[in-house]
Scaffold this active site. Structure first.
Site, PDB file in Angstrom:
ATOM      1  N   ARG A   1      -8.038  -3.709  17.960  1.00  0.00           N
ATOM      2  CA  ARG A   1      -6.901  -3.735  17.026  1.00  0.00           C
ATOM      3  C   ARG A   1      -6.454  -2.317  16.677  1.00  0.00           C
ATOM      4  NH1 ARG A   1      -7.639  -7.149  11.797  1.00  0.00           N
ATOM      5  NH2 ARG A   1      -5.581  -6.242  11.605  1.00  0.00           N
TER       6      ARG A   1
ATOM      7  N   CYS B   1      -8.192  -8.056   8.065  1.00  0.00           N
ATOM      8  CA  CYS B   1      -9.625  -7.769   7.949  1.00  0.00           C
ATOM      9  C   CYS B   1     -10.162  -8.305   6.613  1.00  0.00           C
ATOM     10  CB  CYS B   1      -9.872  -6.265   7.999  1.00  0.00           C
ATOM     11  SG  CYS B   1      -9.734  -5.563   9.636  1.00  0.00           S
TER      12      CYS B   1
ATOM     13  N   LYS C   1      -1.752   3.850  14.202  1.00  0.00           N
ATOM     14  CA  LYS C   1      -1.534   2.401  14.056  1.00  0.00           C
ATOM     15  C   LYS C   1      -0.817   2.099  12.736  1.00  0.00           C
ATOM     16  CE  LYS C   1      -4.972  -0.368  12.387  1.00  0.00           C
ATOM     17  NZ  LYS C   1      -4.620  -1.252  11.265  1.00  0.00           N
ATOM     18  N   ASN C   2      -1.320   2.678  11.648  1.00  0.00           N
ATOM     19  CA  ASN C   2      -0.809   2.282  10.333  1.00  0.00           C
ATOM     20  C   ASN C   2       0.554   2.893   9.993  1.00  0.00           C
ATOM     21  OD1 ASN C   2      -2.974   0.645  10.071  1.00  0.00           O
ATOM     22  ND2 ASN C   2      -4.096   1.947   8.616  1.00  0.00           N
TER      23      ASN C   2
ATOM     24  N   ASP D   1     -10.454   4.093   4.984  1.00  0.00           N
ATOM     25  CA  ASP D   1     -10.559   3.752   6.410  1.00  0.00           C
ATOM     26  C   ASP D   1     -11.526   4.669   7.164  1.00  0.00           C
ATOM     27  OD1 ASP D   1      -8.832   1.678   6.057  1.00  0.00           O
ATOM     28  OD2 ASP D   1      -7.087   2.673   6.911  1.00  0.00           O
TER      29      ASP D   1
ATOM     30  N   ARG E   1      -7.542  -8.840  -1.379  1.00  0.00           N
ATOM     31  CA  ARG E   1      -6.241  -8.420  -0.867  1.00  0.00           C
ATOM     32  C   ARG E   1      -5.085  -9.338  -1.286  1.00  0.00           C
ATOM     33  NH1 ARG E   1      -6.943  -6.209   5.153  1.00  0.00           N
ATOM     34  NH2 ARG E   1      -5.537  -4.589   4.459  1.00  0.00           N
TER      35      ARG E   1
HETATM   36  C1  EPZ Z   1      -3.334  -0.276   4.194  1.00  0.00           C
HETATM   37  O1  EPZ Z   1      -3.662  -1.610   3.839  1.00  0.00           O
HETATM   38  C2  EPZ Z   1      -3.961  -0.053   5.553  1.00  0.00           C
HETATM   39  N1  EPZ Z   1      -3.394  -0.984   6.510  1.00  0.00           N
HETATM   40  C3  EPZ Z   1      -5.464  -0.228   5.463  1.00  0.00           C
HETATM   41  O2  EPZ Z   1      -6.026   0.063   6.727  1.00  0.00           O
HETATM   42  C4  EPZ Z   1      -6.011   0.751   4.421  1.00  0.00           C
HETATM   43  O3  EPZ Z   1      -7.383   0.519   4.261  1.00  0.00           O
HETATM   44  C5  EPZ Z   1      -5.308   0.553   3.081  1.00  0.00           C
HETATM   45  O4  EPZ Z   1      -3.872   0.657   3.252  1.00  0.00           O
HETATM   46  C6  EPZ Z   1      -5.709   1.557   2.028  1.00  0.00           C
HETATM   47  O5  EPZ Z   1      -5.456   2.854   2.492  1.00  0.00           O
HETATM   48  C7  EPZ Z   1      -2.255  -0.678   7.141  1.00  0.00           C
HETATM   49  O6  EPZ Z   1      -1.619   0.331   6.876  1.00  0.00           O
HETATM   50  C8  EPZ Z   1      -1.784  -1.606   8.179  1.00  0.00           C
HETATM   51  P1  EPZ Z   1      -3.292  -1.493  -0.045  1.00  0.00           P
HETATM   52  P2  EPZ Z   1      -2.942  -2.323   2.628  1.00  0.00           P
HETATM   53  O7  EPZ Z   1      -2.200  -2.439  -0.410  1.00  0.00           O
HETATM   54  O8  EPZ Z   1      -1.562  -1.832   2.519  1.00  0.00           O
HETATM   55  C9  EPZ Z   1      -4.882  -4.021  -3.767  1.00  0.00           C
HETATM   56  C10 EPZ Z   1      -7.263  -0.397   8.666  1.00  0.00           C
HETATM   57  O9  EPZ Z   1      -8.489  -0.494   8.900  1.00  0.00           O
HETATM   58  N2  EPZ Z   1      -3.619  -4.783  -3.786  1.00  0.00           N
HETATM   59  O10 EPZ Z   1      -3.061  -0.041  -0.228  1.00  0.00           O
HETATM   60  O11 EPZ Z   1      -3.188  -3.764   2.799  1.00  0.00           O
HETATM   61  C11 EPZ Z   1      -5.739  -4.307  -2.541  1.00  0.00           C
HETATM   62  O12 EPZ Z   1      -6.447  -5.514  -2.672  1.00  0.00           O
HETATM   63  C12 EPZ Z   1      -6.646  -1.028   7.444  1.00  0.00           C
HETATM   64  O13 EPZ Z   1      -6.475   0.199   9.424  1.00  0.00           O
HETATM   65  C13 EPZ Z   1      -3.386  -5.633  -4.830  1.00  0.00           C
HETATM   66  O14 EPZ Z   1      -4.199  -5.769  -5.741  1.00  0.00           O
HETATM   67  O15 EPZ Z   1      -3.805  -1.782   1.422  1.00  0.00           O
HETATM   68  C14 EPZ Z   1      -6.607  -3.078  -2.504  1.00  0.00           C
HETATM   69  O16 EPZ Z   1      -7.668  -3.220  -3.393  1.00  0.00           O
HETATM   70  C15 EPZ Z   1      -7.602  -1.878   6.681  1.00  0.00           C
HETATM   71  N3  EPZ Z   1      -2.212  -6.354  -4.820  1.00  0.00           N
HETATM   72  C16 EPZ Z   1      -5.677  -1.973  -3.011  1.00  0.00           C
HETATM   73  O17 EPZ Z   1      -4.601  -2.640  -3.667  1.00  0.00           O
HETATM   74  C17 EPZ Z   1      -1.290  -6.223  -3.833  1.00  0.00           C
HETATM   75  O18 EPZ Z   1      -0.251  -6.899  -3.896  1.00  0.00           O
HETATM   76  C18 EPZ Z   1      -5.089  -1.081  -1.922  1.00  0.00           C
HETATM   77  O19 EPZ Z   1      -4.575  -1.907  -0.883  1.00  0.00           O
HETATM   78  C19 EPZ Z   1      -1.537  -5.327  -2.785  1.00  0.00           C
HETATM   79  C20 EPZ Z   1      -2.714  -4.608  -2.779  1.00  0.00           C
END
Ligand code: EPZ
Length: 429
Positions: free
Chosen positions: A408, A126, A22-23, A316, A131
């Site tokens: 999802r 989610c 998915k991701n 995840d 986020r």
């Molecule tokens: C991706 O989300 C995945 N989603 C998530 O999977 C996964 O948990 C996550 O990466 C971490 O591996 C998809 O790929 C669609 P991040 P993403 O930006 O990109 C902070 C699932 O269940 N952050 O790496 O949204 C954020 O709050 C999902 O399949 C900022 O602070 O995650 C978090 O604490 C859920 N500012 C950390 O970074 C920003 O602008 C990592 O988030 C962006 C992120």
């Protein structure tokens, strides 16, 4: 609303085909916006998130066509879909579409790079933490975009096109890396992204972009160097197998005992999780075309884990691993370092009889001898599936409601599990 009803007690034995990730699928679909020629993706899973993203892309003017049924090498029925962004007619991604799924926000990168403008609603997704989107804004601003946030929308403009720059992410972000990488492919000059996410899904996207004509080096490392090109071209790309689905079924087998072959899984994509399962006493045997997972009789050993960006233990899989540890022979500490609110499964697992206490970002799980079925629900995808895993061994019936979360991200979950002997069904209503 549908629910999943699991009657615990059966071991899992047989074969589970692993679907496309998915991701990886979501950013790859979004990459189709970068070219006027078609991007053809193979091994696309049937998931609600894919359908949601199709609605967003078609709103921008993307045409899509699903190829007729084909036998997939691993026995999965992943589809081949053609995405053609010949004519982008709308550079706005509205709230009603983006609010359903955070990844849809990522269209901002390709729209800005190719059309020099994008207006994208702040995302939903989610509820696992705050986020924010600051890293997206900062990295795109570093590439010369003028960005403001107004009325719940991020409005980005780069009238003369984006310009390459060096940007160091202050924190590893998968989504912000996807977006900056896509944006940089069409920027003028060289972009260097430091402290970039190294998740296999980022690598899959980078490899696809290279196939489309992008010039990227450092793929798979935390420094990506991108030489901008004038345009990208059509390409055919196969989505990599889903490492989170793989890990989830591995944990389900670890929980119930039994012997299952995860067909099409690639062990290298989730080594840290597999190593953790081995520590817990599970047999993991990598094969040419998948992974054998077995546990026969031996007690589950408690293992401490801390989530980390790739190649660390994936956030995840944290909920699923916690589900597993509820039956371990001892106490384990599970630390969540990526999202600040990703323990929503704790109180639901407790309804099944688990013994878990939370202190800040650490959950301490004291293994119990039995879990007992109950009605439970979860507010995110991975939390929901951790309840299914627990339900597979809980005495009696466990009813997991809000199944749309599972839909999802897990393709044909109940079918895959029931073929291996689980008593699990979807109940409408
Ligand atoms: C991706 O989300 C995945 N989603 C998530 O999977 C996964 O948990 C996550 O990466 C971490 O591996 C998809 O790929 C669609 P991040 P993403 O930006 O990109 C902070 C699932 O269940 N952050 O790496 O949204 C954020 O709050 C999902 O399949 C900022 O602070 O995650 C978090 O604490 C859920 N500012 C950390 O970074 C920003 O602008 C990592 O988030 C962006 C992120």
């Amino acid at each position: 609303m549908d629910s999943i009803v699991v009657t615990g007690g059966n071991r899992l034995n047989g074969v589970i085909p692993i679907s496309g990730a998915k991701n990886a699928t979501l950013p790859l679909m979004i990459a189709s916006l970068l070219s006027s020629e078609p991007l053809i993706l193979e091994n696309v899973p049937h998931l609600a998130d894919v359908e949601s993203l199709v609605r967003i892309l078609t709103n921008h003017g993307v045409d899509y066509r699903v190829e007729g049924k084909r036998k997939q090498p691993n026995g999965c029925d992943g589809r081949t879909i053609h995405f053609s962004a010949d004519d982008i007619v709308d550079t706005t991604a509205p709230y009603e579409l983006v609010s359903k799924m955070r990844a849809s926000f990522w269209v901002i990168g390709p729209l800005l790079a190719r059309m020099h403008e994008a207006t994208v609603s702040l995302p939903g997704g989610c509820a696992i933490g705050q986020r924010p989107v600051d890293l997206f804004i900062d990295s795109l601003a570093a590439l010369g975009a003028d960005i403001k946030v107004e009325n719940g929308y991020v409005i980005a403009n780069a009238p003369g096109g984006l310009v390459g720059a060096t940007y160091a992410f202050p924190k590893v972000s998968v989504g912000a890396t996807h977006v900056a990488l896509m944006a940089a492919t069409l920027a003028k000059g060289t972009t260097v992204l430091e402290n970039a996410a190294r998740e296999p899904e980022v690598t899959d996207l980078a490899n696809c972009l290279v196939g489309m004509g992008a010039r990227i080096s450092g793929i798979g490392t935390s420094t990506l160097t991108i030489e901008g090109v004038e345009e990208l071209y059509g390409y055919r790309h196969r989505v990599l197998p889903d490492r989170i689905e793989t890990g989830t079924y591995a944990m389900a087998v670890a929980m119930t005992g039994g012997d299952v072959f995860l067909k099409g899984a690639e062990p290298g994509l989730l080594q840290s999780a597999l190593d953790t399962l081995v520590e817990a006493g599970v047999t993991i045997e990598p094969k040419n075309d998948g992974i054998r997972v077995a546990r026969n009789g031996a007690a589950l050993k408690p293992v401490n884990v801390s989530t980390d960006p790739y190649p660390g233990f994936p956030t995840d899989l944290q909920a699923q691993f916690m589900g597993l540890m509820t039956m371990a022979d001892g106490v384990s500490d599970i630390q969540e370092t990526i999202f600040e609110n990703r323990f929503m499964h704790v109180q639901e697992l407790a309804r099944l009889g688990a013994n878990i206490s939370v202190d800040g970002n650490t959950a301490t799980v004291t293994g119990v001898k039995t879990l007992t079925g109950a009605e439970v629900m979860a507010t995110d995808l991975r939390a929901s599936v951790s309840l299914v895993i627990a339900g597979l061994v809980a005495e009696g019936k466990t009813t997991v409601s809000r199944v749309y979360h599972l839909d999802r991200g897990f393709e044909r979950l109940e079918e895959k599990l029931s073929r291996c002997g689980a008593v699990i069904e979807r109940v409408s209503g």
